[in-house]
Design a protein around this motif. Structure first.
Motif, short mmCIF file in Angstrom:
data_model
loop_
_atom_site.label_atom_id
_atom_site.label_comp_id
_atom_site.label_asym_id
_atom_site.label_seq_id
_atom_site.Cartn_x
_atom_site.Cartn_y
_atom_site.Cartn_z
N GLY A 8 0.82 -1.21 0.00
CA GLY A 8 0.00 0.00 0.00
C GLY A 8 0.86 1.26 0.00
N TYR A 9 0.26 2.39 -0.39
CA TYR A 9 0.98 3.65 -0.43
C TYR A 9 1.29 4.14 0.98
CZ TYR A 9 -0.17 3.96 -5.40
OH TYR A 9 -0.27 3.72 -6.74
N PRO A 10 2.47 4.77 1.18
CA PRO A 10 2.79 5.33 2.50
C PRO A 10 1.71 6.29 2.96
CG PRO A 10 4.70 5.41 1.04
CD PRO A 10 3.53 5.01 0.20
N ARG A 11 1.40 6.26 4.24
CA ARG A 11 0.32 7.09 4.79
C ARG A 11 0.87 8.07 5.82
NH1 ARG A 11 -4.68 2.68 5.46
NH2 ARG A 11 -5.01 2.43 3.21
N ASN A 12 0.38 9.27 5.75
CA ASN A 12 0.78 10.33 6.67
C ASN A 12 -0.33 10.54 7.70
OD1 ASN A 12 3.12 11.81 6.90
ND2 ASN A 12 2.22 13.69 6.17
N ILE A 13 0.03 10.41 8.96
CA ILE A 13 -0.94 10.59 10.04
C ILE A 13 -0.20 11.14 11.25
CG2 ILE A 13 -0.63 8.20 10.80
CD1 ILE A 13 -3.57 8.16 11.65
N SER A 14 -0.83 12.01 11.99
CA SER A 14 -0.14 12.65 13.11
C SER A 14 0.03 11.67 14.27
CB SER A 14 -0.91 13.89 13.59
OG SER A 14 -2.07 13.51 14.29
N ILE A 15 1.14 11.84 15.02
CA ILE A 15 1.41 10.99 16.18
C ILE A 15 0.29 11.13 17.21
CG2 ILE A 15 3.01 10.55 18.08
CD1 ILE A 15 4.13 9.73 15.44
N LYS A 16 -0.19 12.35 17.39
CA LYS A 16 -1.26 12.59 18.36
C LYS A 16 -2.51 11.79 18.02
CE LYS A 16 -3.89 16.28 20.62
NZ LYS A 16 -5.19 15.63 20.47
N ALA A 17 -2.84 11.73 16.71
CA ALA A 17 -4.02 10.97 16.29
C ALA A 17 -3.85 9.49 16.59
CB ALA A 17 -4.27 11.19 14.79
N ILE A 18 -2.64 8.98 16.39
CA ILE A 18 -2.38 7.57 16.68
C ILE A 18 -2.56 7.29 18.16
CG2 ILE A 18 -0.59 5.79 16.72
CD1 ILE A 18 0.52 6.98 14.16
N GLU A 19 -1.97 8.14 19.00
CA GLU A 19 -2.08 7.95 20.45
C GLU A 19 -3.53 8.01 20.91
OE1 GLU A 19 0.42 11.07 21.81
OE2 GLU A 19 2.26 9.89 21.72
N ASP A 20 -4.27 9.03 20.45
CA ASP A 20 -5.65 9.21 20.88
C ASP A 20 -6.52 8.03 20.45
OD1 ASP A 20 -4.92 11.60 21.99
OD2 ASP A 20 -5.77 12.85 20.41
N ASP A 21 -6.34 7.59 19.20
CA ASP A 21 -7.19 6.52 18.67
C ASP A 21 -6.88 5.18 19.33
OD1 ASP A 21 -8.49 8.25 17.02
OD2 ASP A 21 -7.35 7.76 15.22
N LEU A 22 -5.61 4.90 19.59
CA LEU A 22 -5.27 3.63 20.22
C LEU A 22 -5.73 3.59 21.68
CD1 LEU A 22 -1.71 2.81 18.82
CD2 LEU A 22 -3.92 1.86 18.13
N LEU A 23 -5.62 4.72 22.39
CA LEU A 23 -6.12 4.75 23.76
C LEU A 23 -7.63 4.57 23.80
CD1 LEU A 23 -3.96 7.60 25.33
CD2 LEU A 23 -3.96 5.19 25.98
N ALA A 24 -8.33 5.18 22.83
CA ALA A 24 -9.79 5.01 22.75
C ALA A 24 -10.14 3.55 22.45
CB ALA A 24 -10.36 5.93 21.68
N LEU A 25 -9.33 2.91 21.60
CA LEU A 25 -9.58 1.51 21.24
C LEU A 25 -9.43 0.61 22.46
CD1 LEU A 25 -10.18 -0.30 18.77
CD2 LEU A 25 -7.71 -0.59 18.52
#
Length: 456
Positions: free
Chosen positions: A34-51
């Motif tokens: 798949g193509y490289p994806r750009n996503i903010s570190i903050k979004a990763i942290e927030d989404d994983l904690l919510a998960l």
């Protein structure tokens, strides 16, 4: 590396509109992944904690997650913690995983209290490693009342045409413009305490840098009570004139600039060990202490490999620990149980630090030159730069074959010419001398992490 994450994690992180695909395919990002994806570190942290707090997801997985009391949200050893508090935090612990950045304060605290040996988790400095100094500029396009005048495809062509500026466009109206600094520019990019710009802040360092945020028409660091020196008198600042030229190149309005922060890349060090034994007084058995993420392997962010490398290390450790925890017959942790993890981490060090970060920095660091307004350049460097960027823009081998359809479908090219023709020729000369990215070259084989069946 996102393709190796469990499907339910991918679904959580990469919702529609939550990421962008702007970077090219390459040896470490093959088309089948798949193509490289750009996503903010903050979004990763927030989404994983919510998960982790989603009961439906956890019930499907058949696992339970227990959160530490509020006192422990943050470092396992808070700053200024007493010895009793530290020992209380570690009672009954089987595994401690250090993942608090390149300068792990938790690692230092454990060594100071002799919970782990002072010479454990050893690392050595990479010899003759160059040091890059970078100025990060946070951009808020909404505040500029309009976006940049280049589309995504044009921006990519400009970015890979030189090694001086890197534009990272995030979701929505935000982005970062990273500028590699010449030595004299790095000396100017400092915080000053007085309005005259004579007293430089002594407390600003790599561990606690000044972050200059726009407030009352000044870029100020509230942590150190300093002002960004170049912005005090921008018309007299060589550095600010260079920044203005970069904004012209990308077609970004000046009001978009909201923050400045300077940081260093290198000198790099490489870990010799990635786990050790921890001891508390009165404990019958030791516990294992692991180090992952930036705390274990720090890389040059230019290649977008920091988060990828950290996730690979975490996946490797997770695979080993999950197997051990599932086997009720395993009571004592032996060093041999973690040799596969140690081997993979050592491979990552070779690939990402020794080959990619250090070798590429050796090629590019010497090509960074300061822009000197008013100095006449001998030659038509704007034409040379324009030809280089337009050739990249029109290259089907790069644009069509390696960029995502959403980027490669963009048309244009004329605005690139307009922007370059507004530049000072001496500035264009520096970009030409910096050389273009070697985006299709990567040394060493990609380090693969075996994916256990339970993660599917």
């Amino acid at each position: 590396v996102y393709s190796e994450l469990p499907v339910f994690v991918q679904d959580c992180l990469f919702r529609e509109g939550n990421f962008v695909e702007m970077w090219p395919l390459g040896p470490d990002s093959p088309r089948e992944k798949g193509y490289p994806r750009n996503i903010s570190i903050k979004a990763i942290e927030d989404d994983l904690l919510a998960l982790l707090q989603d009961e439906e997801t956890l019930s499907k997985l058949g696992v339970k997650i227990y959160f530490m009391p509020k006192f422990h949200t943050g470092p396992i050893i808070p700053e200024g913690a007493s010895d009793e508090m530290v020992e209380s935090s570690l009672q009954g612990v089987n595994y401690v995983i250090l993942a608090d950045g390149g300068r792990s304060t938790t690692e230092s605290a454990l060594k100071e209290r002799e919970i782990i040996k002072n010479n454990s988790l050893e690392k050595v400095e990479v010899k003759n490693c160059p040091v890059d100094e970078v100025l990060g500029i946070f951009l808020d396009f909404y505040s500029g009342r309009r976006d940049m005048n280049l589309n995504a495809k044009e921006c990519m062509a400009v970015t890979v045409s030189q090694n001086r500026f890197l534009l990272n466009h995030l979701i929505g109206n935000f982005g970062f413009l990273n500028m590699w600094l010449a030595p004299e520019e790095a000396e100017e990019a400092v915080g000053v305490i007085d309005a005259n710009g004579t007293e430089v802040c002594a407390n600003c360092n790599q561990a606690s840098p000044c972050v200059f945020i726009l407030a009352d028409k000044q870029f100020m660091c509230t942590s150190h009570q300093t002002v960004f020196l170049p912005a005090l008198k921008p018309d007299e600042s060589q550095l600010m004139q260079t920044i203005y030229q970069a904004l012209t190149l990308y077609g970004i309005p000046k009001p978009c600039m909201k923050e400045f922060v300077k940081f260093k890349l290198g000198p790099f060090s490489r870990r010799i060990e990635f786990f050790t034994d921890g001891y508390l007084k009165g404990m019958k058995h030791s516990f294992k202490v692991f180090i992952v993420g930036d705390a274990a392997i720090s890389v040059n962010f230019r290649f977008g490999r920091g988060l990828n490398t950290g996730i690979k290390g975490a996946l490797s450790l997770t695979r080993i620990l999950a197997h051990k925890l599932a086997d009720k017959n395993i009571v004592i942790d032996r060093d041999t149980d973690f040799l596969k993890h140690h081997g993979l981490m050592s491979e990552l060090v070779l690939r990402e630090v020794m080959i990619r970060s250090v070798q590429v920095m050796e090629k590019t660091s010497s090509n960074i030159r300061a822009y000197r307004p008013g100095v006449t350049a001998c030659g038509n460097y704007k034409k040379d730069l324009e030809d280089r960027v337009i050739n990249i823009f029109n290259s089907s081998a790069f644009m069509t074959s390696r960029l995502s359809p959403g980027v490669s479908a963009d048309e244009g090219g004329d605005q690139i010419k307009v922007n370059i023709r507004k530049l000072d020729d001496n500035f264009a000369r520096n970009l030409v001398y910096s050389q273009q990215w070697e985006t299709a070259v990567a040394g060493g084989s990609e380090v693969l992490v075996p994916r256990p069946p339970w993660m599917n």
